[in-house]
Design an enzyme around this catalytic site. Sequence first.
Site, mmCIF file in Angstrom:
data_model
loop_
_atom_site.group_PDB
_atom_site.id
_atom_site.type_symbol
_atom_site.label_atom_id
_atom_site.label_comp_id
_atom_site.label_asym_id
_atom_site.label_seq_id
_atom_site.Cartn_x
_atom_site.Cartn_y
_atom_site.Cartn_z
ATOM 1 N N HIS A 106 25.550 58.933 -10.831
ATOM 2 C CA HIS A 106 24.380 59.805 -10.725
ATOM 3 C C HIS A 106 23.577 59.913 -12.024
ATOM 4 O O HIS A 106 22.521 60.554 -12.057
ATOM 5 C CB HIS A 106 24.848 61.199 -10.282
ATOM 6 N N HIS A 116 13.554 68.060 -8.254
ATOM 7 C CA HIS A 116 14.707 67.163 -8.360
ATOM 8 C C HIS A 116 15.343 67.353 -9.738
ATOM 9 O O HIS A 116 16.409 66.832 -10.018
ATOM 10 C CB HIS A 116 14.280 65.710 -8.162
#
Length: 687
Positions: free
Chosen positions: A363, A592
Amino acid sequence: MAASIFSDNVPVKKKCPYMEKCYRKNPIHFNEMSHPHLEKIVRHQLEGEIQLPEELDFECSDRSLVVDQLRILQMVLKKQKNNSENSLFVNQLSSQSCTTNSTSSTEGSSLSDKVERHKQAMAQIRENKLKEMDEQSEALFRASNSNKDPTKIHTMKDELNKLKIADENQSGPSQEKKRNNTGFNDNGRENKKSKSVHNKNNEEVGECTQSTNESTKGKSLIDIFHSCSSMKSRNEVREKAIEMMKRQGYKVSVVEPGGFALKYALSAPYHIFFSRIHNSKPTYDQPFSITFPEILDRSLGEIACSLHINFMVDVGWLCLQYLLAGQRTDMLILYGDRVDEEKLSLNITMIPITMPTKFGCHHTKIMILKYKDDGIRVVVSTANLYSDDWENRTQGIWMSPHLPPLPKSANTSDGESPTGFKKDLLLYLNKYRLPASTEWTSAVQRADFSSVNVFFLASVPGRHKGTEYDSWGHRKLGYVLSKHATLPPDAPRWTLVAQSSSIGSLGPNYESWLLKEITSSMSKESPSSLKSHPNFQFIYPSINNYKESFDCRVGSCCLPYSLQTHSKQEWIESYMYQWKAKRTGRDKAMPHIKSYTRYSPDMKRIPWFVLTSANLSKAAWGTVGKDSHYIMNYEGGVIFIPKFVTGSTTFPVEVEENGVPVFPIPYDLPPTKYENGDKPFVMEFFY
């Protein structure tokens, strides 16, 4: 065959490396990887309920898993079938886009009619797809929850339906381009959609470049750009790239190259930026707004090569960003998922990162840019490397100063920052154990990091013990705060606020993990004390936030929180606050970005700030066992501690104090509670 920006050949779908042992239940994975053993079964069952044969010609230890996979594959194959039925019309429209520029006004009018028919066709395709997904997702939902409390979940689904988006928000002249957002996986990863250059208007590359020079026929824009011998010819190719991207529906952030160095200098001492929002004009002129090409701007130096460490990557889009900035595309990319199928140029190396557990995620979002003078620059962000993340979503970016090479006589341990950033970054890079990354660890070793004023904060998968117990995740953050964070005597009144774009499984109550580990680590200070824990607030978009957002207009989403997970932890709602960012012009730009901080009772100061890729989850931050700290994800972030950045004990967030500039917080303070009847956004909203 349509041309890509790299070549005329598009690779076939690769076989899943796990084959019959594949455990994944992710539409994205099945869209990208071939599973012959499953495709053989589902090929003739594209309609209705999937029937699994009694006898299988492959080893199967979990028939329920296979059934779930077949249902998802059925969904994917039906979508591909619908797309192929409409591809002829789209290609006919695309093939005329270049030649139309030289046609008569009558022909131009004809093209406008075709564009309008194309929009209508795409709208109908989307409606059919949503109807299909309604049916399929309902079946999957029932299957995946057969052993759970059905009353509780169906009650929540009824509440969700009451908050559904109105029809007029999904259609009409104000609607922007349609997007497919049905793919999200069961590990809580970001929703994605490939909008790669090879999928739309690929004929344009060959046709448009031929008009400039017949010798360029068949070459990609990237290759042509690299072969240009003058600034004038490079600018011509750049203009053609902008023209092509706009025709393909990209929201192109056109910023004249060559002027970012001044904006970067003025961002001192924080060097933190937020992505510019295409649909929010107030963000265009903000000193802390940034577009992707500006990160690569030539005023910062001529890039020799780049390292990208990221989750989701669209190589075609990424290379076009380099072209817009006038920089070379030599790069190494370590990635989790790839969202395009471009044939790679020889100067690009991509290495997929295999996770040790099926629930882990690669990630991290980090770049290292190496310049012609052998200096480097480190960029830590929250954005994936594909178009949607850089259009109308709120992202955070930190950019290091230019880090010059050390003298040849220096030791590799020289050039450390006061925060130990160099040592920590090297420790992280070495965890990959990849020969291809050796060049980059050497570049970091040879660089002078003395100008870096933030701490590097990362997570890597594993059970960390001994000397690395406090090196990763929330343990690392707690360690840094315990050494360097200074709070006044009323510290318990300084609220802890977390903000992220997804939520993991947090346990049966606040005390089980959030209080015990996250709040505990994020409450540490120097000197340590026995003060009580602060109040905890969590900023995450509500359904109403999403309904009013730019993403809502195009059916897009970066918030992969599931109803199934939320049904087990409804207690989190009492700690949740809306996404509000009117002050920065990002109220409708879904976040985000992931950030963590504390703020004073008067909401004018903060004692530290974290910008990171880590969502609020155990996989990202870790869980502490008897003698170890267990983490499943790769994550990357930075910690801002005032005494290393400004020499003060706090950062002002409202007005400048004693010469210390305002620290840019992405959201509005004070946080706003959810309205009555509102709920946190969950992916089932689309169904």
